[in-house]
Design an enzyme around this catalytic site. Structure first.
Site, short mmCIF file in Angstrom:
data_model
loop_
_atom_site.label_atom_id
_atom_site.label_comp_id
_atom_site.label_asym_id
_atom_site.label_seq_id
_atom_site.Cartn_x
_atom_site.Cartn_y
_atom_site.Cartn_z
N GLN A 222 0.83 -1.29 -0.09
CA GLN A 222 -0.24 0.06 0.07
C GLN A 222 0.83 1.28 0.10
OE1 GLN A 222 -2.88 -2.33 3.33
NE2 GLN A 222 -3.05 0.10 3.04
N ARG A 372 -8.57 -1.99 8.38
CA ARG A 372 -9.56 -1.04 8.03
C ARG A 372 -9.81 0.18 9.11
NH1 ARG A 372 -14.37 -2.19 3.58
NH2 ARG A 372 -14.32 0.26 2.71
N CYS A 373 -8.67 0.78 9.57
CA CYS A 373 -8.69 1.57 10.76
C CYS A 373 -7.64 2.45 10.68
CB CYS A 373 -8.75 0.66 12.17
SG CYS A 373 -8.39 1.53 13.64
N GLU A 742 -12.67 4.11 5.80
CA GLU A 742 -12.74 3.25 6.76
C GLU A 742 -13.82 3.43 7.78
OE1 GLU A 742 -7.84 2.84 7.69
OE2 GLU A 742 -9.08 4.89 7.42
N1 MCN Z 1 -14.34 9.25 -1.84
C1 MCN Z 1 -15.21 10.10 -2.44
N2 MCN Z 1 -15.65 11.22 -1.81
C2 MCN Z 1 -15.11 11.63 -0.55
C3 MCN Z 1 -14.11 10.65 0.11
C4 MCN Z 1 -13.54 9.42 -0.82
O1 MCN Z 1 -15.46 9.98 -3.73
N3 MCN Z 1 -15.23 12.54 0.09
C5 MCN Z 1 -13.70 8.32 -2.81
C6 MCN Z 1 -12.51 8.36 -3.05
O2 MCN Z 1 -12.01 9.15 -4.00
C7 MCN Z 1 -11.99 6.90 -3.12
C8 MCN Z 1 -12.77 6.23 -2.12
O3 MCN Z 1 -13.84 7.09 -1.83
O4 MCN Z 1 -12.16 6.43 -4.36
C9 MCN Z 1 -12.07 5.97 -0.80
O5 MCN Z 1 -11.20 7.20 -0.43
P1 MCN Z 1 -10.64 7.44 0.80
O6 MCN Z 1 -11.51 7.67 1.78
O7 MCN Z 1 -9.80 8.82 0.66
O8 MCN Z 1 -9.68 6.17 1.24
P2 MCN Z 1 -8.36 5.85 0.29
O9 MCN Z 1 -8.54 5.68 -0.94
O10 MCN Z 1 -7.26 6.31 1.19
O11 MCN Z 1 -8.61 4.24 1.02
C10 MCN Z 1 -8.00 3.58 2.07
C11 MCN Z 1 -9.09 2.98 3.00
C12 MCN Z 1 -8.50 2.15 3.88
S1 MCN Z 1 -7.29 2.76 4.79
C13 MCN Z 1 -8.84 0.93 4.06
S2 MCN Z 1 -8.15 -0.09 5.17
C14 MCN Z 1 -9.70 0.20 2.97
C15 MCN Z 1 -10.51 1.21 2.41
O12 MCN Z 1 -9.97 2.37 2.08
N4 MCN Z 1 -9.31 -0.87 2.11
C16 MCN Z 1 -10.10 -1.10 1.21
N5 MCN Z 1 -11.54 0.60 1.68
C17 MCN Z 1 -11.04 -0.35 0.71
N6 MCN Z 1 -11.64 -0.93 -0.30
C18 MCN Z 1 -11.53 -1.67 -1.02
N7 MCN Z 1 -12.05 -2.17 -2.15
N8 MCN Z 1 -10.13 -2.48 -0.83
C19 MCN Z 1 -9.46 -2.14 0.32
O13 MCN Z 1 -8.26 -2.83 0.77
CU1 CUM Z 2 -5.46 0.51 9.42
S1 CUM Z 2 -6.20 -0.31 7.81
MO1 CUM Z 2 -6.23 1.22 6.29
O1 CUM Z 2 -5.42 2.27 7.21
O2 CUM Z 2 -4.98 0.62 5.21
#
Ligand code: MCN
Ligand code: CUM
Length: 788
Positions: A222, A372-373, A742
């Site tokens: 990641q 996921r935290c 998350e």
């Molecule tokens: N998004 C959006 N509008 C927002 C916030 C987010 O449209 N206001 C969309 C983003 O553009 C993105 C998605 O939602 O396409 C997730 O965005 P974001 O909240 O920024 O999270 P990350 O992309 O950084 O993803 C990480 C988060 C984590 S930490 C874990 S753990 C997790 C999760 O995402 N692991 C996943 N969801 C997952 N989903 C899938 N399918 N697989 C994982 O491994």
């Molecule tokens: Cu702690 S699970 Mo996500 O933050 O990759």
């Protein structure tokens, strides 16, 4: 602000380009295990059946007699290069391969290198290891007792199993508030060890090219850039410099935090490739993944709340023992050994709070957090939401009313919490009211009262969580000194098409789609004209990766900032083309026109072409920009979840009848992706609430090391999620967006646990630890004298 969501792009996040890739095998994307390289060798790992044992001897002769087995690698071999230990993300140390002893069941003991995958597995089975069992420490509380066997004998001065003590908040003020409080509640809460079960397990292909001295690693990670730097720092002394290392994180089949750490398999594969000059593949099987990779939770918490008689919360006090296994390998920001656990005041306006955590070594796999935290926020939310319910019930107040009374109010934002966080924005009552309306809260309470008269067990549980995602700011957040900013680089080609690269790495979140939308929105270029790439350290700008829902808050912001830099330059080019002053130009998505003369305009495509063919003298040619975005604060998404359960008195089975989730992640970029994130997240909150747990018997044998006893909910068990939203933009994010990836996993378990306790409160039940299995409930019912 409403961001455009072209209906033609769904949440898949995989672009069509992959189809032309010769390595493309499966239907969607290219995963590590899809990649085949000529002459590739395979690595398989011998694992310990003991949780704690001296290694007396390793006999490789039978394995080496198998045709196709090329080498058996042991800790002694790695020790020659000083590669048998490696640093963890929390500046502890962890074995790559042991020289003296093993510390947990399923620990790597040796590795077999062979020409075929199945031959490597046969070789592994043929390695004979002689062990001498040592006393096992499983319970972290016992690990702290005087006289407990000291596990980390490799640390010369270590006389116990205590790793660190950490505390935060105002102890004196908190203690005083408790002394003065007319009402207090106290509860022990155990949040058990769990493990992600992403579809793809961890693995890599290391390919060291002896001719140009370059190492390429396709890796399930990641955080590819951070990995490259760590590899360079750890293996610099054997000649691997950072410009000679390329980490490629191809498509990832789910990460969920489990693909943040460095596992021994990666390091051994790299060592084997450097030594042989051949590509080496290592891919875990399902049981290895469950038994040996980074875990989550394992927090033994004692929490106390203080309140006035009318139910106004005054203080929170928490003591926690954190079981880290044999090494503190948590994926945390360096400054915070207990992650962001001190967000534990949650959505409530406390005057005083104090939290203490002690990290402890036991004979279990190392790690922490990966599920996921955002750095322990799930533990924090579970604690405060369980405690809020406990207090409400204790003083005989409706849990919804109790929350509404104690919420941080909209006009208090930006809100400084008793533990020092500055919440950016929120409207907690808004989300709870919406959830209550949607589920028909008042009517459900009436139904519950009716059912109780008939002896039926029905419960309603609320969780009004506050999340904390999107690390940095870099002044507080780093991993091994690497500051938590993130990056985007956008290049507009002469014909107006674009490539954009980011420092993050999606694992299925659909970032490729939503990043393209952000750029499309800022520049007025169609989404289909923007190619988004992540995960290749040779091409992408440096970033810290995707975890802690930081992609949107940090890299997404970087994308917007880079696009705005491009728009500024485009304005100057447009002024030149239109022979007008820059101030006289008006921007609407996709074009600049002259104020008062809308026919005199240039589209972004015209401007892009001119940037390469007719740019103003004195200006650099080209149209591209990079942004390294350091967020001024984290984002604080929130939500209110309400769950209705019915409990079967005969079997103890908890049936989730309804579950309403109202989430607020500020402005949404792609509603379909966000909904998918919440559905998946809710299921990953439901899972540990009712099913998942990894425990150990007294000998340190893992219980839950395969899918036979590590229960994952399937579509059959999973309830129908009812989702809705409120929108409270983040004031500091360029798009007003907060992270969401998350939230649902963080918020859901407490709603379910609260519903179960709510159903059983009148019987004298005050708390049930998750996972709330039928057996646990059945036993409780029998204890309380409930008959079928
Ligand atoms: N998004 C959006 N509008 C927002 C916030 C987010 O449209 N206001 C969309 C983003 O553009 C993105 C998605 O939602 O396409 C997730 O965005 P974001 O909240 O920024 O999270 P990350 O992309 O950084 O993803 C990480 C988060 C984590 S930490 C874990 S753990 C997790 C999760 O995402 N692991 C996943 N969801 C997952 N989903 C899938 N399918 N697989 C994982 O491994
Ligand atoms: Cu702690 S699970 Mo996500 O933050 O990759």
């Amino acid at each position: 602000m409403a961001l455009r969501t072209p209906p033609e792009i769904g949440g898949m996040g995989h672009s069509v380009k992959r189809k032309e890739d010769p390595r493309f095998i499966r239907g969607k994307g290219t995963y590590v295990d899809d990649i085949q390289l000529p002459g590739m060798l395979y690595l398989d790992i011998v694992r310990s059946p003991y949780a704690h044992a001296k290694i007396k001897s390793i006999d490789a002769s039978k394995a080496l007699a198998i045709p196709g087995v090329l080498a058996v690698i042991t800790g002694q071999d790695l020790a020659k290069y000083n590669l048998h230990w490696m640093p963890t993300l929390m500046s502890d140390t962890q074995m790559v391969l042991p020289v003296e002893k093993v510390m947990y069941q399923a620990q790597e003991v040796a590795a077999v290198l062979a020409t075929e995958r199945y031959i490597a597995a046969d070789g592994t089975a043929a390695v004979a290891v002689e062990y001498e069992p040592l006393p096992v420490v499983v319970d972290p509380k016992k690990a702290l007792e005087p006289g407990a066997p000291v596990l980390r004998t490799d640390k010369k001065d270590k006389k116990d199993n205590h790793i660190w003590h950490w505390e935060w908040g105002d102890r004196t003020a908190t203690d005083r508030a408790f002394e003065e409080a007319p009402v207090t509640v106290e509860q022990d809460i155990y949040i058990p060890r769990i493990h992600v079960a992403s579809i793809e397990t961890c693995g890599c292909i290391a390919n060291f090219d002896k001719v140009n001295g370059k190492l390429t690693v396709w890796m399930t990670t990641q955080a590819p850039h951070a990995i490259r730097t760590v590899f360079a720092l750890v293996a610099g002394h054997v000649g691997l410099a950072e410009h000679k290392i390329r980490i490629i994180s191809p498509d990832i089949g789910g990460g969920f935090g489990g693909k943040v750490p460095v596992y021994p398999g990666y390091v051994i594969a790299v060592a084997a490739s450097v030594l042989t000059g051949k590509p080496v593949k290592w891919m875990e099987d399902r049981m290895e993944h469950l038994q040996a990779d980074s875990f989550a939770r394992d927090y033994h918490i004692t929490a106390e709340l203080a309140a006035t008689k009318d139910g106004t919360l005054t203080a929170l006090r928490i003591k926690t023992i954190a079981d880290h296994g044999y090494a503190d390998a948590a994926a945390n920001p360096s400054k915070f050994p207990a992650g962001l656990f001190h967000i534990c005041t949650g959505s409530y306006d406390f005057k005083a709070a104090h939290v203490e955590v002690d990290g402890v070594y036991t004979n279990k796999p190392p790690g922490g957090i990966a599920y996921r935290c955002s750095f322990r926020v799930t533990e924090a939310v579970h604690t405060i939401e369980r405690m809020a319910d406990l207090m409400a019930h204790q003083i005989g107040m409706d849990p919804a009313e109790f929350r509404l009374k104690n919420f941080v109010k909209p006009e208090q934002f930006p809100y400084k919490s008793a533990l020092g966080w500055e919440y950016d924005s929120g409207n907690y009552a808004g989300a709870l009211h919406k959830a209550m309306d949607k589920i028909g809260y008042a009517e459900l309470r009436r139904e519950q009262a009716e059912k109780r008269k008939k002896g039926e067990l029905m419960g309603i549980g609320i969780s009004s969580f506050t999340e904390i995602v999107g690390a940095g700011p870099s002044k507080h957040f780093d991993i091994l000194g690497l500051k938590m900013f993130d990056s985007a680089e956008i290049r507009i080609h002469p014909t107006g098409k674009a490539i954009a690269r980011f420092g993050t790495r999606s694992q299925g979140q659909g970032n490729e789609t939503s990043y393209a939308q952000i750029i499309a929105e800022e520049l007025g270029i169609p989404v289909a004209d923007i190619q988004v790439e992540e995960g290749d350290t040779d091409t992408a700008p440096y970033g810290l990766g995707t975890y802690a829902s930081r992609s949107t808050p940090v890299a997404g912001a970087a994308g917007a900032m880079a696009a705005r830099k491009i728009r500024d330059k485009a304005r100057r080019i447009a002024a030149h083309l239109l022979e007008a002053a820059e101030e006289d130009l008006v921007w609407e998505p996709g074009k600049f026109s002259v104020k008062g003369a809308p026919n005199r305009s240039k589209t972004i495509q015209d401007i892009a072409f001119a940037a390469y063919t007719n740019h103003p003298q004195g200006m650099e040619a080209g149209l591209e920009a990079v942004s390294y975005y350091d967020p001024p604060n984290l984002t604080y998404p929130f939500g209110s979840y309400i769950c209705v359960v019915d409990i079967d008195k005969g079997t103890g089975e908890v049936k989730v009848r309804r579950f309403v989730a109202v989430d607020d992640c500020g402005n949404i970029i792609n509603p379909m992706i966000v909904e998918g994130q919440i559905h998946g997240g809710l299921t990953m909150g439901f899972a540990p609430a009712l099913f998942e747990e990894i425990s150990y018997d007294e000998q340190g044998n893992v219980q839950g090391g395969s899918f036979i006893d590590y229960l994952l909910p399937t579509a059959v068990e999973t309830p129908k999620w009812e989702t809705d939203k409120t929108t409270t933009p983040s004031p500091h994010h360029p798009l007003g967006a907060k992270g969401v990836g998350e939230s649902a996993t963080v918020g859901a378990p407490a709603a379910i646990a609260n519903a179960v306790v709510d159903a059983l409160w009148h019987l004298g039940v005050r708390h049930v630890d998750i996972p709330i299995t039928p057996h646990k409930v059945w036993k409780l019912l029998r204890e309380k004298g409930v008959s079928e």
